[in-house]
Motif scaffolding. Structure first.
Motif, mmCIF file in Angstrom:
data_model
loop_
_atom_site.group_PDB
_atom_site.id
_atom_site.type_symbol
_atom_site.label_atom_id
_atom_site.label_comp_id
_atom_site.label_asym_id
_atom_site.label_seq_id
_atom_site.Cartn_x
_atom_site.Cartn_y
_atom_site.Cartn_z
ATOM 1 N N TRP A 231 -4.513 -1.614 1.037
ATOM 2 C CA TRP A 231 -3.734 -2.790 0.612
ATOM 3 C C TRP A 231 -4.252 -3.254 -0.732
ATOM 4 O O TRP A 231 -5.467 -3.313 -0.939
ATOM 5 N N HIS A 232 -3.350 -3.581 -1.634
ATOM 6 C CA HIS A 232 -3.802 -4.106 -2.917
ATOM 7 C C HIS A 232 -2.794 -5.063 -3.527
ATOM 8 O O HIS A 232 -1.589 -4.871 -3.418
ATOM 9 N N ASP A 233 -3.333 -6.137 -4.129
ATOM 10 C CA ASP A 233 -2.522 -7.077 -4.891
ATOM 11 C C ASP A 233 -3.337 -7.479 -6.101
ATOM 12 O O ASP A 233 -4.549 -7.312 -6.124
ATOM 13 N N HIS A 234 -2.637 -7.954 -7.120
ATOM 14 C CA HIS A 234 -3.319 -8.376 -8.338
ATOM 15 C C HIS A 234 -2.909 -9.813 -8.669
ATOM 16 O O HIS A 234 -1.809 -10.240 -8.335
ATOM 17 N N GLY A 235 -3.797 -10.527 -9.351
ATOM 18 C CA GLY A 235 -3.455 -11.875 -9.780
ATOM 19 C C GLY A 235 -4.192 -12.207 -11.061
ATOM 20 O O GLY A 235 -5.251 -11.624 -11.337
ATOM 21 N N LEU B 116 -5.792 4.377 -10.258
ATOM 22 C CA LEU B 116 -6.933 3.851 -10.995
ATOM 23 C C LEU B 116 -6.401 2.818 -11.969
ATOM 24 O O LEU B 116 -5.240 2.865 -12.378
ATOM 25 N N ARG B 117 -7.236 1.862 -12.292
ATOM 26 C CA ARG B 117 -6.903 0.871 -13.335
ATOM 27 C C ARG B 117 -7.979 0.999 -14.385
ATOM 28 O O ARG B 117 -9.166 1.013 -14.042
ATOM 29 N N PHE B 118 -7.557 1.054 -15.625
ATOM 30 C CA PHE B 118 -8.542 1.014 -16.690
ATOM 31 C C PHE B 118 -8.177 -0.167 -17.590
ATOM 32 O O PHE B 118 -7.100 -0.190 -18.200
ATOM 33 N N MET C 6 -4.321 0.057 -17.939
ATOM 34 C CA MET C 6 -3.635 1.328 -17.753
ATOM 35 C C MET C 6 -3.740 1.695 -16.287
ATOM 36 O O MET C 6 -4.829 1.647 -15.702
ATOM 37 N N ASP C 7 -2.608 2.026 -15.691
ATOM 38 C CA ASP C 7 -2.586 2.562 -14.339
ATOM 39 C C ASP C 7 -2.547 4.071 -14.425
ATOM 40 O O ASP C 7 -1.768 4.634 -15.206
ATOM 41 N N GLY C 8 -3.347 4.743 -13.628
ATOM 42 C CA GLY C 8 -3.260 6.203 -13.504
ATOM 43 C C GLY C 8 -3.063 6.513 -12.032
ATOM 44 O O GLY C 8 -3.853 6.043 -11.203
ATOM 45 N N LEU C 9 -2.005 7.206 -11.693
ATOM 46 C CA LEU C 9 -1.744 7.522 -10.276
ATOM 47 C C LEU C 9 -1.461 9.013 -10.094
ATOM 48 O O LEU C 9 -0.983 9.684 -11.013
ATOM 49 N N ASP C 10 -1.714 9.475 -8.879
ATOM 50 C CA ASP C 10 -1.469 10.891 -8.557
ATOM 51 C C ASP C 10 -0.054 11.097 -8.010
ATOM 52 O O ASP C 10 0.170 11.983 -7.181
ATOM 53 N N ILE C 11 0.890 10.298 -8.471
ATOM 54 C CA ILE C 11 2.269 10.313 -7.947
ATOM 55 C C ILE C 11 2.882 11.728 -7.873
ATOM 56 O O ILE C 11 3.367 12.129 -6.822
ATOM 57 N N PRO C 12 2.838 12.510 -8.985
ATOM 58 C CA PRO C 12 3.472 13.833 -8.898
ATOM 59 C C PRO C 12 2.810 14.773 -7.889
ATOM 60 O O PRO C 12 3.484 15.617 -7.293
ATOM 61 N N ARG D 278 0.854 -1.198 0.000
ATOM 62 C CA ARG D 278 0.000 0.000 0.000
ATOM 63 C C ARG D 278 0.885 1.242 0.000
ATOM 64 O O ARG D 278 2.056 1.186 0.386
ATOM 65 N N HIS D 279 0.316 2.316 -0.483
ATOM 66 C CA HIS D 279 1.057 3.579 -0.562
ATOM 67 C C HIS D 279 0.067 4.732 -0.533
ATOM 68 O O HIS D 279 -1.140 4.537 -0.749
ATOM 69 N N THR D 280 0.606 5.916 -0.292
ATOM 70 C CA THR D 280 -0.284 7.079 -0.185
ATOM 71 C C THR D 280 -0.723 7.598 -1.542
ATOM 72 O O THR D 280 -1.658 8.387 -1.624
#
Ligand code: 1HN
Length: 347
Positions: A146-150, A113-115, A160-166, A107-109
């Motif tokens: 918490w997240h995991d994928h399988g 999103l996943r499309f 597509m992952d979209g994150l608010d990283i910046p 997990r992270h702050t």
């Protein structure tokens, strides 16, 4: 602008007095701060899926999902290479998970999103609930969940992952940790959140107004049906065709606080009016084909392509056939701080 070039007498003050004290003269940089309109390093660009699918699949021969933790090819804006972002404020990437693979729980702050772009039958688990993912589904992983994928199917899956990283980086609020196991053991039945919060109802006596949606999969089948039913009214927005935004059912705000997401239908032959807004947008083509005029460039697109429109650049879409576009941007942040703008021409 006052400059030491035309006022050499200022130079000794700058170098001898200001600089050693970690001070700087605002008047030298003010025009670059208070700009008339956005001057972004972000450029328009398109990633054609057919050109990168093989390259993405090759990554699976070189590294496993587990080794990589997340096997993602970053969609780097050509104007901001090396800064892992698609727009100034947002990250985007294409993630591949092969049959039998697991992307371990963490997990992270930063919120994600996943499309879903290709495949079906892989799952993501968010805080103990799994959801199966199908093409066109919009899935969220809120900050610090918490997240995991399988992938339990027998075909590769790409999203597509979209994150608010910046954004989180700007705020210096980045935290992350690994789960004490490879994956979470489900603690809630699949579909539970959608049933409770995404059926046009809420649990009785539930009046919370959270900042993030409790629905974490917005299935494409429902989204598509909504658009298809609404098109019969023939009420087209000249700039957007028929466009819906994904919401947090508790508030009507965007599903995630930092990233706004939309799905729009452009019927065959539709040409949108020129439009621009202060939120740079990332588009993923779900169905159909067409082209977009972004500033003075024209990009032809078809299913699974991704393109990016910088802030304040005029956009005009043309659909060659019925087209469905998913899009995301930092619009909710701009609305929250009161800076969002749009220009609909003379409409
Ligand atoms: C991440 O955790 C995921 O969970 C995807 O699938 C992309 C990019 C940067 C940092 C964390 C995921 C990511 C990421």
């Amino acid at each position: 602008m006052i400059s030491a070039d035309i006022r050499p007498d200022l130079e000794p003050y700058y170098t001898q007095e200001l600089d050693p004290k970690n001070l700087a003269p605002l008047w030298e940089v003010l025009p670059g701060i208070a700009k008339k309109s956005p001057e972004s390093a972000c450029k328009s660009f398109i990633w054609h899926y057919e050109n990168l699918r093989e390259t993405l699949l090759k990554s699976a021969e070189l590294i496993t999902a587990e080794e990589a933790e997340r096997r993602v090819l970053i969609l780097e804006n050509p104007g901001m290479r090396g800064r892992f972002r698609i727009t100034t404020a947002l990250f985007a990437g294409l993630q591949l998970i092969m049959p039998g693979e697991v992307a371990p729980a963490h997990r992270h702050t930063q919120a994600a999103l996943r499309f879903i772009v290709e495949g079906s039958g892989a799952y993501t688990a968010v805080n103990g609930e799994r959801t199966n993912m199908e093409e066109g589904d919009f899935v969220i992983t809120p900050a610090w969940t918490w997240h995991d994928h399988g992938n339990e199917s027998n075909e590769p899956m790409v999203w597509m992952d979209g994150l608010d990283i910046p954004i989180i980086e700007t705020l210096d609020a980045t935290f992350a940790e690994k789960y004490n196991d490879k994956y979470q053991v489900p603690s809630r039945p699949e579909g539970d959140s959608l049933a409770r919060f995404g059926s046009g109802m809420l649990p009785v006596d539930y009046y919370e107004k959270g900042t993030v949606s409790k629905v974490f999969n917005y299935p494409y089948a429902r989204t598509r049906e909504a658009l298809e039913t609404m098109r019969k009214a023939e009420e087209w927005d000249p700039c957007h065709g028929l466009k819906l935004r994904f919401v947090n059912p508790e508030t009507g705000n965007s599903a995630m606080p930092t990233i706004g997401t939309n799905m729009q239908l452009l019927p065959k032959g539709f040409e949108t009016s020129s439009y621009r807004s202060s939120d740079a947008c990332v588009f993923s083509v779900v169905e159909g084909s067409g082209k977009s005029h972004l500033g003075n460039q024209v990009y032809e697109w078809s299913k699974r392509d991704t393109f990016v429109v910088p802030s304040w650049l005029p956009v005009k879409h043309v659909a060659n056939e019925d087209a469905v576009l998913f899009s995301f941007s930092d619009k909710p942040v701009q609305l929250m701080v009161g800076v969002w703008r749009e220009d609909r021409g003379n409409l």
